[in-house]
Design a protein around this motif. Structure first.
Motif, PDB file in Angstrom:
ATOM      1  N   UNK A 194       1.051  -1.175  -0.018  1.00  0.00           N
ATOM      2  CA  UNK A 194       0.043  -0.007   0.008  1.00  0.00           C
ATOM      3  C   UNK A 194       0.804   1.153   0.081  1.00  0.00           C
ATOM      4  N   UNK A 195       1.991   1.128   0.594  1.00  0.00           N
ATOM      5  CA  UNK A 195       2.964   2.177   0.876  1.00  0.00           C
ATOM      6  C   UNK A 195       3.300   2.623  -0.521  1.00  0.00           C
ATOM      7  N   UNK A 196       3.793   1.409  -1.006  1.00  0.00           N
ATOM      8  CA  UNK A 196       4.478   1.573  -2.517  1.00  0.00           C
ATOM      9  C   UNK A 196       3.421   2.209  -3.457  1.00  0.00           C
ATOM     10  N   UNK A 197       2.323   1.775  -3.425  1.00  0.00           N
ATOM     11  CA  UNK A 197       1.213   2.289  -4.255  1.00  0.00           C
ATOM     12  C   UNK A 197       0.989   3.566  -4.119  1.00  0.00           C
ATOM     13  N   UNK A 198       0.786   4.040  -2.676  1.00  0.00           N
ATOM     14  CA  UNK A 198       0.583   5.201  -2.548  1.00  0.00           C
ATOM     15  C   UNK A 198       1.866   6.323  -3.055  1.00  0.00           C
ATOM     16  N   UNK A 199       3.082   5.734  -2.648  1.00  0.00           N
ATOM     17  CA  UNK A 199       4.316   6.657  -3.343  1.00  0.00           C
ATOM     18  C   UNK A 199       4.349   6.638  -4.786  1.00  0.00           C
ATOM     19  N   UNK A 200       3.874   5.477  -5.502  1.00  0.00           N
ATOM     20  CA  UNK A 200       3.921   5.508  -6.994  1.00  0.00           C
ATOM     21  C   UNK A 200       2.839   6.717  -7.312  1.00  0.00           C
ATOM     22  N   UNK A 201       1.685   6.679  -6.661  1.00  0.00           N
ATOM     23  CA  UNK A 201       0.675   7.726  -6.687  1.00  0.00           C
ATOM     24  C   UNK A 201       1.226   9.118  -6.843  1.00  0.00           C
ATOM     25  N   UNK A 202       2.003   9.233  -5.871  1.00  0.00           N
ATOM     26  CA  UNK A 202       2.640  10.682  -5.542  1.00  0.00           C
ATOM     27  C   UNK A 202       3.531  10.996  -6.934  1.00  0.00           C
ATOM     28  N   UNK A 203       4.163   9.993  -7.331  1.00  0.00           N
ATOM     29  CA  UNK A 203       5.123  10.231  -8.365  1.00  0.00           C
ATOM     30  C   UNK A 203       4.516  10.686  -9.522  1.00  0.00           C
ATOM     31  N   UNK A 204       3.161   9.835  -9.871  1.00  0.00           N
ATOM     32  CA  UNK A 204       2.667  10.315 -11.166  1.00  0.00           C
ATOM     33  C   UNK A 204       2.138  11.814 -10.977  1.00  0.00           C
ATOM     34  N   UNK A 205       1.583  11.949  -9.786  1.00  0.00           N
ATOM     35  CA  UNK A 205       1.095  13.409  -9.641  1.00  0.00           C
ATOM     36  C   UNK A 205       2.034  14.577  -9.794  1.00  0.00           C
ATOM     37  N   UNK A 206       3.406  14.080  -9.434  1.00  0.00           N
ATOM     38  CA  UNK A 206       4.232  15.214  -9.429  1.00  0.00           C
ATOM     39  C   UNK A 206       4.734  15.610 -10.948  1.00  0.00           C
TER      40      UNK A 206
END
Lengths: 273, 264
Positions: free
Chosen positions: A261-273
């Motif tokens: 879940x943490x990895x998914x969350x961070x991946x999501x952040x990256x996509x937004x950045x």
């Protein structure tokens, strides 16, 4: 009891292979034994539903194969169309609003030409009674509570005697009490007529309460990260949730899912950045 | 048993606050109209007061010819309207189910649709052998496009979950159509019918004014030509009531045909 073994072997699924190439499922392998209750957990959007839809016959896969009792039902070359041996129960429910509960339950056997209308209704009523749903037959789904609707939908699947039940977060968006009742209902039905079950959820407590094995998936692309065997005896009561073993398993599954879940969350952040 | 319950329901509705408010509003409108007309207020002064309209209405309802106009309009409406359903619903369903049919017919439909039904009147009179059939044709057009578009819209917006669930339960293609697509589209079909019925009344009145020898539109126009002003109002109110009755009829049929729908 001997039929319904679902094999997922090296399955990959790429959406939009000519364009954006989104790899949803990557070389996923999982063998579900006949009559096993297998619960799949993983972060949102990880590709679990893609896997389930492929097994149901709703879309094809890019690599690998899915087998039912050794027979290939889905591969890059061939997708067997959906049918009553693999019945799906959807996230938001899909009882037909224009049919009464009785007609909904009788629907499968009638369209398959297995039973006459009258006989299907009779057997449907019997099944509803067996499952503790007597007296709702002539109502429309809109007149039932969400928990009741979901139970009827499970009955509608079971009357067809499917080899595999594919349940895609069926109890999502229910309040905790209703959910508890619905889970117990599903377990009772499972104990009465064991089927191979492929059950997707986000709810780890739900996973442990229901499953023989809990399969933790990685974040996208979807792969099997870890498999935990849940060795509580059946029939189960909600009391297992108070046992020490339950706590151990919960910790283990929580650790595995949390990492993803943490990895998914961070991946999501990256996509937004 | 059921009858007594219905009677109680009816009484409840008849004496409810809603009914009371509606009655008050209608009374106020008529009172304002009467006063405005009697005291020669601007605009309202040139319209005959409701009391005159009532006395004309009283006289005219005893005359069989008045009811003949009602009958004539209703007959035209139902002929054109039913024809529009018979052609429009299957066509809409076919276009919703098959991409090829849709691609083929949609452009034609989209070019013809913006043409107001009344713009068809001259061609209709030329093409159709009798005035009656040309009026029926124009009415047909009035309802047709609305029906087709509503059916397509309704059938195409079916939640795919239902189709997938039906496939998963072992449906054949024809089951998907008859047991899933058709019932799921029924509510949209009835909405299309209700809207189409409204357009139909607009069209029939105008067509009768242009080309009719009977009907409520003709009656209203003839009253104007004959200078009988209270009778114009009688004609207008008749059209209003007739339209209301027609859409009420469709709502009633729709309610019976889609018993699973909860009233909004």
């Amino acid at each position: 009891m001997a039929t319904g073994a679902l094999g997922i072997h090296g399955v990959s699924k790429v959406y939009d292979p000519d364009g954006a190439r989104v790899l949803a499922v990557d070389n996923c392998t999982l063998d579900i034994a006949a009559g096993e209750f297998c619960v799949v957990v993983g972060p949102s959007g990880c590709g679990k539903t893609t896997l389930l839809n492929a097994a149901a016959g709703f879309h094809d896969i890019t690599a690998g194969e899915i087998t039912l009792d050794g027979r290939v039902i889905c591969s890059p070359r061939h997708t067997q169309p959906p049918g009553a041996e693999r019945i799906v129960v959807f996230q938001n429910g899909a009882l037909f609003p224009w049919m009464t509960v009785q007609d909904n339950v009788a629907y499968g056997p009638v369209v398959q030409g297995k039973l006459s209308n009258a006989e299907a209704r009779r057997q449907g009523d019997e099944l509803l009674r067996e499952l503790g749903l007597a007296g709702v037959g002539d109502r429309y789904p809109a007149d039932l509570s969400s928990g009741m609707r979901r139970r009827v939908e499970i009955a509608r699947a079971l009357i067809n005697d499917p080899k595999v039940l594919l349940l895609d977060e069926p109890f999502r968006a229910m309040d905790a009490l209703t959910k508890g009742v619905a889970q117990e209902f599903l377990l009772q039905a499972y104990d009465r007529m064991p089927k191979t079950v492929f059950f997707i959820t986000h709810d780890l407590e739900e996973a442990l309460f229901l499953a023989d094995r809990v399969v933790v998936m990685t974040t996208r692309p979807c792969r099997v990260k870890e498999i935990l065997t849940v060795d509580f005896e059946r029939p189960r009561s909600f009391r297992v949730r108070a046992s020490r073993r339950y706590l151990e398993l919960k910790t283990a599954v929580f650790d595995a899912v949390h990492e993803e879940a943490t990895r998914a969350f961070e991946a999501g952040e990256r996509e937004l950045a | 048993m059921t009858a007594s319950i219905n009677l109680r329901k009816l009484r409840k509705r008849l004496f409810s606050k809603t009914t009371f408010r509606g009655a008050v509003a209608i009374t106020l409108v008529f009172a304002g109209w009467e006063l405005g007309s009697r005291f020669k207020m601007p605009i309202l002064g040139s319209i005959p007061p409701p009391s005159d309209v009532l006395s004309v209405l009283h006289r005219i309802t005893a005359d069989g010819r008045f009811w003949h106009h009602w009958l004539a309009s209703f007959q035209r409406i139902f002929m054109g309207f039913i024809a529009a359903q018979l052609v429009g619903i299957p066509l809409g369903l076919a276009m919703a189910m098959s991409l090829a049919t849709r691609r083929f017919l949609f452009p034609i439909l989209e070019i013809l649709r913006p043409i107001p039904p009344l713009a068809w009147v001259p061609t209709a009179i030329i093409f159709w052998p009798t005035t009656e059939s040309s009026i029926a044709f124009v009415i047909f057009l009035g309802a047709f496009f609305t029906v087709v578009l509503n059916v397509i819209g309704g059938a195409r917006s079916i939640d795919q979950r239902y189709v997938r669930a039906a496939l998963s339960l072992g449906s054949r293609r024809r089951d998907i159509f008859w047991k899933i697509v058709l019932p799921a589209t029924l509510p949209s079909i009835f909405i299309g019918m209700a809207v189409g019925m409204g357009i139909t009344w607009e069209v029939v009145v105008a067509a009768e004014m242009i080309a009719g020898k009977s009907g409520l539109g003709y009656f209203t126009w003839a009253s104007y030509v004959g200078g009988n002003y209270p009778q114009i109002i009688v004609g207008m109110l008749s059209i209003g009531i007739a339209g209301y009755v027609s859409s009420g009829l469709i709502r009633a049929v729709g309610k019976i045909a889609t018993p699973w729908q909860r009233p909004l």
